[in-house]
Design a protein around this motif. Structure first.
Motif, PDB file in Angstrom:
ATOM      1  N   GLN A  27     103.756 -42.054  84.221  1.00  0.00           N
ATOM      2  CA  GLN A  27     103.311 -40.753  83.708  1.00  0.00           C
ATOM      3  C   GLN A  27     103.993 -39.624  84.467  1.00  0.00           C
ATOM      4  OE1 GLN A  27     100.414 -39.672  81.228  1.00  0.00           O
ATOM      5  NE2 GLN A  27     102.201 -38.352  81.372  1.00  0.00           N
ATOM      6  N   LEU A  28     104.019 -39.721  85.795  1.00  0.00           N
ATOM      7  CA  LEU A  28     104.658 -38.688  86.610  1.00  0.00           C
ATOM      8  C   LEU A  28     106.155 -38.624  86.329  1.00  0.00           C
ATOM      9  CD1 LEU A  28     104.168 -36.535  88.767  1.00  0.00           C
ATOM     10  CD2 LEU A  28     104.573 -38.297  90.495  1.00  0.00           C
ATOM     11  N   ILE A  29     106.796 -39.771  86.200  1.00  0.00           N
ATOM     12  CA  ILE A  29     108.231 -39.813  85.890  1.00  0.00           C
ATOM     13  C   ILE A  29     108.506 -39.148  84.544  1.00  0.00           C
ATOM     14  CG2 ILE A  29     110.121 -41.389  85.290  1.00  0.00           C
ATOM     15  CD1 ILE A  29     108.931 -43.290  87.493  1.00  0.00           C
ATOM     16  N   GLN A  30     107.630 -39.365  83.569  1.00  0.00           N
ATOM     17  CA  GLN A  30     107.787 -38.740  82.252  1.00  0.00           C
ATOM     18  C   GLN A  30     107.640 -37.221  82.353  1.00  0.00           C
ATOM     19  OE1 GLN A  30     104.856 -40.082  79.423  1.00  0.00           O
ATOM     20  NE2 GLN A  30     105.711 -38.875  77.765  1.00  0.00           N
ATOM     21  N   TRP A  31     106.676 -36.755  83.136  1.00  0.00           N
ATOM     22  CA  TRP A  31     106.443 -35.315  83.274  1.00  0.00           C
ATOM     23  C   TRP A  31     107.600 -34.605  83.977  1.00  0.00           C
ATOM     24  CZ3 TRP A  31     100.824 -35.925  85.438  1.00  0.00           C
ATOM     25  CH2 TRP A  31      99.916 -36.038  84.385  1.00  0.00           C
ATOM     26  N   ILE A  32     108.088 -35.177  85.053  1.00  0.00           N
ATOM     27  CA  ILE A  32     109.133 -34.514  85.863  1.00  0.00           C
ATOM     28  C   ILE A  32     110.476 -34.948  85.296  1.00  0.00           C
ATOM     29  CG2 ILE A  32     110.006 -34.109  88.200  1.00  0.00           C
ATOM     30  CD1 ILE A  32     107.069 -33.210  87.767  1.00  0.00           C
ATOM     31  N   ASN A  33     110.930 -34.242  84.253  1.00  0.00           N
ATOM     32  CA  ASN A  33     112.035 -34.723  83.427  1.00  0.00           C
ATOM     33  C   ASN A  33     113.334 -33.933  83.550  1.00  0.00           C
ATOM     34  OD1 ASN A  33     111.307 -32.411  82.113  1.00  0.00           O
ATOM     35  ND2 ASN A  33     110.593 -33.416  80.248  1.00  0.00           N
ATOM     36  N   SER A  34     113.442 -33.094  84.565  1.00  0.00           N
ATOM     37  CA  SER A  34     114.713 -32.396  84.781  1.00  0.00           C
ATOM     38  C   SER A  34     114.910 -32.187  86.274  1.00  0.00           C
ATOM     39  CB  SER A  34     114.742 -31.039  84.067  1.00  0.00           C
ATOM     40  OG  SER A  34     113.920 -30.098  84.744  1.00  0.00           O
ATOM     41  N   ARG A  86      97.472 -29.643 103.723  1.00  0.00           N
ATOM     42  CA  ARG A  86      98.398 -28.849 102.918  1.00  0.00           C
ATOM     43  C   ARG A  86      98.332 -29.339 101.476  1.00  0.00           C
ATOM     44  NH1 ARG A  86     103.535 -26.222 104.845  1.00  0.00           N
ATOM     45  NH2 ARG A  86     104.620 -25.647 102.950  1.00  0.00           N
ATOM     46  N   ILE A  87      98.222 -28.424 100.559  1.00  0.00           N
ATOM     47  CA  ILE A  87      98.272 -28.743  99.131  1.00  0.00           C
ATOM     48  C   ILE A  87      99.739 -28.781  98.727  1.00  0.00           C
ATOM     49  CG2 ILE A  87      97.703 -27.937  96.807  1.00  0.00           C
ATOM     50  CD1 ILE A  87      95.211 -26.597  98.022  1.00  0.00           C
ATOM     51  N   CYS A  88     100.134 -29.878  98.096  1.00  0.00           N
ATOM     52  CA  CYS A  88     101.540 -30.052  97.720  1.00  0.00           C
ATOM     53  C   CYS A  88     101.659 -30.593  96.298  1.00  0.00           C
ATOM     54  CB  CYS A  88     102.224 -31.043  98.660  1.00  0.00           C
ATOM     55  SG  CYS A  88     102.389 -30.461 100.347  1.00  0.00           S
ATOM     56  N   ARG A  89     102.814 -30.388  95.732  1.00  0.00           N
ATOM     57  CA  ARG A  89     103.219 -30.967  94.459  1.00  0.00           C
ATOM     58  C   ARG A  89     102.176 -30.803  93.361  1.00  0.00           C
ATOM     59  NH1 ARG A  89     106.332 -32.324  98.079  1.00  0.00           N
ATOM     60  NH2 ARG A  89     105.016 -33.508  99.469  1.00  0.00           N
ATOM     61  N   VAL A  90     101.808 -29.556  93.150  1.00  0.00           N
ATOM     62  CA  VAL A  90     100.847 -29.210  92.096  1.00  0.00           C
ATOM     63  C   VAL A  90     101.578 -29.218  90.763  1.00  0.00           C
ATOM     64  CG1 VAL A  90      99.296 -27.411  91.254  1.00  0.00           C
ATOM     65  CG2 VAL A  90      99.550 -27.777  93.723  1.00  0.00           C
ATOM     66  N   PHE A  91     101.028 -29.946  89.784  1.00  0.00           N
ATOM     67  CA  PHE A  91     101.699 -30.030  88.491  1.00  0.00           C
ATOM     68  C   PHE A  91     100.685 -30.178  87.370  1.00  0.00           C
ATOM     69  CE2 PHE A  91     103.845 -32.131  84.975  1.00  0.00           C
ATOM     70  CZ  PHE A  91     104.973 -31.364  84.862  1.00  0.00           C
ATOM     71  N   GLY A 116     108.749 -30.800  93.591  1.00  0.00           N
ATOM     72  CA  GLY A 116     108.774 -31.649  94.773  1.00  0.00           C
ATOM     73  C   GLY A 116     109.586 -31.146  95.937  1.00  0.00           C
ATOM     74  N   GLY A 117     110.265 -30.002  95.754  1.00  0.00           N
ATOM     75  CA  GLY A 117     111.105 -29.512  96.834  1.00  0.00           C
ATOM     76  C   GLY A 117     112.129 -30.565  97.235  1.00  0.00           C
ATOM     77  N   PRO A 118     112.525 -30.561  98.498  1.00  0.00           N
ATOM     78  CA  PRO A 118     113.550 -31.503  98.952  1.00  0.00           C
ATOM     79  C   PRO A 118     113.015 -32.919  99.211  1.00  0.00           C
ATOM     80  CG  PRO A 118     112.884 -30.088 100.758  1.00  0.00           C
ATOM     81  CD  PRO A 118     112.164 -29.584  99.535  1.00  0.00           C
ATOM     82  N   ASN A 119     111.712 -33.147  99.013  1.00  0.00           N
ATOM     83  CA  ASN A 119     111.131 -34.460  99.291  1.00  0.00           C
ATOM     84  C   ASN A 119     111.517 -35.525  98.271  1.00  0.00           C
ATOM     85  OD1 ASN A 119     109.624 -34.025 101.712  1.00  0.00           O
ATOM     86  ND2 ASN A 119     108.284 -32.726 100.502  1.00  0.00           N
ATOM     87  N   TYR A 120     111.845 -35.129  97.074  1.00  0.00           N
ATOM     88  CA  TYR A 120     112.216 -36.073  96.016  1.00  0.00           C
ATOM     89  C   TYR A 120     113.563 -35.693  95.436  1.00  0.00           C
ATOM     90  CZ  TYR A 120     107.497 -38.113  95.490  1.00  0.00           C
ATOM     91  OH  TYR A 120     106.316 -38.784  95.672  1.00  0.00           O
ATOM     92  N   THR A 121     114.399 -36.689  95.195  1.00  0.00           N
ATOM     93  CA  THR A 121     115.633 -36.447  94.457  1.00  0.00           C
ATOM     94  C   THR A 121     115.401 -36.883  93.011  1.00  0.00           C
ATOM     95  OG1 THR A 121     116.478 -38.631  95.091  1.00  0.00           O
ATOM     96  CG2 THR A 121     117.164 -36.744  96.447  1.00  0.00           C
ATOM     97  N   PHE A 122     116.136 -36.276  92.116  1.00  0.00           N
ATOM     98  CA  PHE A 122     116.016 -36.578  90.691  1.00  0.00           C
ATOM     99  C   PHE A 122     117.031 -37.642  90.321  1.00  0.00           C
ATOM    100  CE2 PHE A 122     116.876 -35.812  86.183  1.00  0.00           C
ATOM    101  CZ  PHE A 122     115.588 -35.832  85.695  1.00  0.00           C
ATOM    102  N   PRO A 123     116.669 -38.569  89.470  1.00  0.00           N
ATOM    103  CA  PRO A 123     115.377 -38.718  88.796  1.00  0.00           C
ATOM    104  C   PRO A 123     114.366 -39.445  89.690  1.00  0.00           C
ATOM    105  CG  PRO A 123     116.881 -40.419  88.032  1.00  0.00           C
ATOM    106  CD  PRO A 123     117.660 -39.546  88.997  1.00  0.00           C
ATOM    107  N   LEU A 124     113.094 -39.211  89.397  1.00  0.00           N
ATOM    108  CA  LEU A 124     112.041 -39.936  90.101  1.00  0.00           C
ATOM    109  C   LEU A 124     112.121 -41.410  89.745  1.00  0.00           C
ATOM    110  CD1 LEU A 124     108.855 -37.718  89.628  1.00  0.00           C
ATOM    111  CD2 LEU A 124     110.267 -37.951  91.660  1.00  0.00           C
ATOM    112  N   THR A 125     111.750 -42.245  90.698  1.00  0.00           N
ATOM    113  CA  THR A 125     111.676 -43.688  90.456  1.00  0.00           C
ATOM    114  C   THR A 125     110.386 -44.212  91.078  1.00  0.00           C
ATOM    115  OG1 THR A 125     112.778 -44.291  92.525  1.00  0.00           O
ATOM    116  CG2 THR A 125     114.206 -43.931  90.582  1.00  0.00           C
TER     117      THR A 125
END
Length: 171
Positions: free
Chosen positions: A13-20, A76-81, A28-37
């Motif tokens: 579900q998260l991978i589908q949402w974060i699609n660019s 810390r609140i992070c990665r609000v989507f 996700g800032g620098p914590n995640y590179t695209f595409p999510l896996t």
């Protein structure tokens, strides 16, 4: 609206949402590179100080949010989507209010912080409406495709619920 533990069965579900790539960096800032896996999500979410949540509303998955433990009482609140089709309905504020209550009661937090990109005006207004205050702005510490994205750091002190808040919740 409910906040449930985000588990491996929710990764797709998260991978589908974060699609660019840009949305990935905004979220996700620098914590995640695209595409999510699955591997990237599992690696991040398995850290003992990371508490990810899936938000559901009327039986539908609508969002994601994390708490990151900084100290025993500071999170810390992070990665609000919020998923695209559910935006503009006030669900971010509702989800965050539930997260704030969870942080206060389940995690015994007395202080919350977050960071938001300066140009993410809707998110900044949402956080301000929930009582977060800007404490500083980092200029030039983040960039996407050669363009600097200033980072606004915000804080909110938590107190125990007053009897008035408890009465309103029970009503």
């Amino acid at each position: 609206m409910r906040l449930d533990e985000f588990t491996e069965q929710n990764f797709d579900q998260l991978i589908q949402w974060i699609n660019s790539e840009e949305l990935n960096y905004l979220w996700g800032g620098p914590n995640y590179t695209f595409p999510l896996t699955h591997q990237k999500i599992r690696q991040h979410c398995s850290k003992q100080d990371v508490f990810p949540f899936l938000c559901t509303f009327k039986g539908q998955n609508v969002g994601f949010v994390e708490l990151i433990k900084k100290t025993d009482h500071h999170f810390r609140i992070c990665r609000v989507f919020i998923a695209h089709q559910y935006r503009g309905q006030g669900l971010s504020a509702k989800m965050l209010n539930q997260l704030i209550a969870k942080a206060r009661t389940e995690f015994k937090a007395t202080h919350l912080s977050l960071a938001v990109f300066e140009h993410n005006i809707a998110a900044k207004h949402c956080y301000e409406s929930l009582g977060f205050k800007t404490v500083s702005i980092e200029i030039g510490t983040r960039s996407f495709r050669g363009k600097n994205w200033d980072l606004v750091l915000m804080d909110k002190a938590l107190t125990q619920k007053t009897s008035k808040e408890n009465a309103l919740k029970e009503a």
